[in-house]
Design a protein around this motif. Structure first.
Motif, PDB file in Angstrom:
ATOM      1  N   ARG A 233      42.902  55.314  42.510  1.00  0.00           N
ATOM      2  CA  ARG A 233      42.818  54.374  42.481  1.00  0.00           C
ATOM      3  C   ARG A 233      42.183  52.815  41.952  1.00  0.00           C
ATOM      4  N   VAL A 234      43.082  52.097  42.777  1.00  0.00           N
ATOM      5  CA  VAL A 234      41.871  50.242  42.099  1.00  0.00           C
ATOM      6  C   VAL A 234      41.489  50.443  43.292  1.00  0.00           C
ATOM      7  N   ILE A 235      40.089  50.157  43.069  1.00  0.00           N
ATOM      8  CA  ILE A 235      39.525  50.109  44.032  1.00  0.00           C
ATOM      9  C   ILE A 235      38.802  48.205  43.965  1.00  0.00           C
ATOM     10  N   GLU A 236      39.022  47.383  42.801  1.00  0.00           N
ATOM     11  CA  GLU A 236      38.517  46.091  42.194  1.00  0.00           C
ATOM     12  C   GLU A 236      39.687  45.950  41.693  1.00  0.00           C
ATOM     13  N   GLN A 237      39.984  44.526  41.469  1.00  0.00           N
ATOM     14  CA  GLN A 237      40.954  43.261  40.776  1.00  0.00           C
ATOM     15  C   GLN A 237      40.385  42.027  40.989  1.00  0.00           C
ATOM     16  N   GLY A 238      40.826  41.924  39.694  1.00  0.00           N
ATOM     17  CA  GLY A 238      41.018  40.267  39.566  1.00  0.00           C
ATOM     18  C   GLY A 238      40.847  39.619  38.264  1.00  0.00           C
ATOM     19  N   ARG A 239      40.657  37.918  38.168  1.00  0.00           N
ATOM     20  CA  ARG A 239      39.879  37.901  36.967  1.00  0.00           C
ATOM     21  C   ARG A 239      38.960  38.153  36.081  1.00  0.00           C
ATOM     22  N   ALA A 240      38.432  38.631  34.713  1.00  0.00           N
ATOM     23  CA  ALA A 240      38.028  39.082  34.167  1.00  0.00           C
ATOM     24  C   ALA A 240      36.384  38.771  34.121  1.00  0.00           C
ATOM     25  N   ASP A 241      36.526  37.307  34.182  1.00  0.00           N
ATOM     26  CA  ASP A 241      34.957  36.077  34.493  1.00  0.00           C
ATOM     27  C   ASP A 241      34.772  36.679  35.706  1.00  0.00           C
ATOM     28  N   ASP A 242      35.304  36.489  37.038  1.00  0.00           N
ATOM     29  CA  ASP A 242      34.869  36.694  38.242  1.00  0.00           C
ATOM     30  C   ASP A 242      33.989  38.007  38.938  1.00  0.00           C
ATOM     31  N   ILE A 243      35.211  39.043  38.038  1.00  0.00           N
ATOM     32  CA  ILE A 243      34.204  40.373  38.299  1.00  0.00           C
ATOM     33  C   ILE A 243      33.506  40.837  37.646  1.00  0.00           C
ATOM     34  N   LEU A 244      33.260  40.312  36.372  1.00  0.00           N
ATOM     35  CA  LEU A 244      32.730  40.731  35.167  1.00  0.00           C
ATOM     36  C   LEU A 244      31.114  39.834  35.776  1.00  0.00           C
ATOM     37  N   ASP A 245      30.920  38.340  36.609  1.00  0.00           N
ATOM     38  CA  ASP A 245      30.471  37.855  36.594  1.00  0.00           C
ATOM     39  C   ASP A 245      29.076  38.388  38.468  1.00  0.00           C
ATOM     40  N   ASP A 246      30.388  38.117  39.163  1.00  0.00           N
ATOM     41  CA  ASP A 246      29.950  38.758  40.586  1.00  0.00           C
ATOM     42  C   ASP A 246      31.312  40.277  41.221  1.00  0.00           C
ATOM     43  N   ALA A 327      40.211  40.443  44.992  1.00  0.00           N
ATOM     44  CA  ALA A 327      40.091  41.952  45.557  1.00  0.00           C
ATOM     45  C   ALA A 327      39.422  43.472  45.583  1.00  0.00           C
ATOM     46  N   VAL A 328      38.213  43.397  46.314  1.00  0.00           N
ATOM     47  CA  VAL A 328      38.222  44.595  46.331  1.00  0.00           C
ATOM     48  C   VAL A 328      38.346  45.956  47.308  1.00  0.00           C
ATOM     49  N   ALA A 329      37.516  47.086  47.091  1.00  0.00           N
ATOM     50  CA  ALA A 329      38.306  47.708  47.784  1.00  0.00           C
ATOM     51  C   ALA A 329      36.655  48.784  48.974  1.00  0.00           C
ATOM     52  N   CYS A 330      35.812  48.364  49.294  1.00  0.00           N
ATOM     53  CA  CYS A 330      34.472  48.681  49.883  1.00  0.00           C
ATOM     54  C   CYS A 330      34.161  48.115  50.587  1.00  0.00           C
ATOM     55  N   HIS A 331      33.747  49.018  51.743  1.00  0.00           N
ATOM     56  CA  HIS A 331      33.082  48.748  52.826  1.00  0.00           C
ATOM     57  C   HIS A 331      32.502  47.761  53.062  1.00  0.00           C
ATOM     58  N   ALA A 332      31.365  47.910  51.997  1.00  0.00           N
ATOM     59  CA  ALA A 332      29.573  47.572  52.009  1.00  0.00           C
ATOM     60  C   ALA A 332      29.980  46.241  51.791  1.00  0.00           C
ATOM     61  N   ALA A 333      30.989  45.458  50.662  1.00  0.00           N
ATOM     62  CA  ALA A 333      31.923  44.523  50.696  1.00  0.00           C
ATOM     63  C   ALA A 333      31.506  43.723  51.545  1.00  0.00           C
ATOM     64  N   GLU A 334      32.797  44.743  52.208  1.00  0.00           N
ATOM     65  CA  GLU A 334      33.313  43.830  53.800  1.00  0.00           C
ATOM     66  C   GLU A 334      31.847  43.287  54.568  1.00  0.00           C
ATOM     67  N   ARG A 335      31.309  44.492  54.663  1.00  0.00           N
ATOM     68  CA  ARG A 335      30.025  44.022  55.540  1.00  0.00           C
ATOM     69  C   ARG A 335      28.979  42.294  54.840  1.00  0.00           C
ATOM     70  N   GLU A 336      28.395  42.494  54.021  1.00  0.00           N
ATOM     71  CA  GLU A 336      28.388  41.835  52.972  1.00  0.00           C
ATOM     72  C   GLU A 336      28.630  39.795  53.308  1.00  0.00           C
TER      73      GLU A 336
END
Length: 339
Positions: A233-246, A327-336
């Protein structure tokens, strides 16, 4: 701008001794013209199966493409005939395979193998194809290209064999170039040279690159956008800078944390601090439960993670603004984000 190659809800299953298991569970990706999309994850996450599906090379049996679409320039190639796929493969969508020593034919010279790819898709003579092969070896930076065109794979170094694979892949000026772990088993100096070569080819020919890797350092070096895969599954995607920084998914954070940091201060004068690691391994696909596949390895796991698989999506308008299309597939990220 419309995607050049679009994967939508792709599902691939394999027949195994444990029954039929799902190797790709509804993944969706877009490849834009002229960009580099990085697909990253550990071994067994489904990266290479995704590449083989894009090339129409899933072995059947035991593999089955059971759902979804792969659309190239408006054409759903999952419905294409074998003859149509042979026309597209190599000419419009090409691939650099992971291990050149096993991908190159040991009984043919480098020049013959490149020339064969040219003759399959272009109306040229054998002599013209050979001269083009020599020119391609020059383009990919092999010294004495005419002499090396007459060499066999075992007579070349690993870096040279990889350059031959790249020459074959670009021989027909493809629009999409899939690079499956293009620097495997190469030393860091040669890796840097291969990355420079791929950037030069992208700039010269305007090709879109799909780079498959387990190395977040390679993603930082090459990718414009990133799709992080785990257990099909794809669990996170986005711009490389966004994902690497955050990074928002704990698995993505773990992959980034595994990168050695030059200049990291030692905890003491005697030794450097240990590298971070992600505990455990990717679970066998036939043992996946109903919840998040990463739950058993996740430091932020809670009961909902084991019961309910999180969808890949921004979580509401506030999340969309906060993540900026990330975009992210994570309940913990949703809670945050909700907090």
């Amino acid at each position: 701008m419309d995607p050049l190659l679009s994967v939508r809800d792709l599902k691939v299953e394999f027949d195994t001794r444990h029954g039929r298991v799902t190797a790709l569970a509804g993944i969706s990706l877009d490849v834009m013209p002229g960009e580099t999309l990085g697909i990253v994850g550990e071994s067994g996450c489904g990266k290479s199966i995704t590449a083989l599906a894009m090339m129409g090379l899933i072995p059947n049996p035991p593999g089955h493409l059971t759902d979804g679409q792969i659309v190239f320039e408006g054409e759903d190639i999952t419905r294409a005939s074998p003859r149509r796929m042979r026309q597209l493969r190599g000419r419009d969508i090409s691939m650099i395979f992971q291990e050149p020593m096993t991908s190159l034919n040991p009984v043919f010279t480098a020049g013959d193998q490149i020339a064969e790819a040219i003759m399959l898709h272009q109306d040229v003579s054998k002599k013209e194809a050979w001269e083009e092969a020599v020119e391609l070896l020059r383009v990919v930076g092999i010294p004495e290209p005419r002499r090396r065109a007459a060499s066999y794979p075992h007579e070349m170094s690993g870096g040279m064999r990889q350059r031959v694979m790249i020459a074959m892949a670009i021989s027909c000026r493809p629009k999409v170039l899939i690079a499956d772990e293009p620097t495997t088993a190469l030393d860091v100096t040669v890796q840097a040279q291969i990355f420079d070569l791929m950037r030069d080819i992208q700039e010269k020919f305007g090709v879109a690159i799909v780079m498959i890797t387990h190395d977040m350092g390679a993603i930082a070096e090459m990718a414009d956008r990133v799709a992080v895969m785990y257990a099909g599954r794809v669990i996170e995607q986005g711009r490389a800078d966004d994902i690497l920084d955050d990074p928002r998914h704990p698995y993505t954070s773990g992959l980034i944390g595994c990168i050695p940091a030059l200049g990291r201060e030692a905890a003491s004068a005697e030794r450097l601090p240990p590298l971070a690691e992600i505990p455990g391994v990717v679970p066998p696909l036939h043992l996946l439960g109903a919840g998040c596949a990463f739950a058993d390895r996740c430091p932020l796991v809670h009961d909902r993670c084991r019961r309910e698989r999180p969808p890949l999506a921004p979580h509401g308008m506030a999340a969309q603004e906060f993540l900026g299309g990330h975009a992210v597939a994570c309940h913990a990220a949703e809670r945050e984000i909700a907090a």
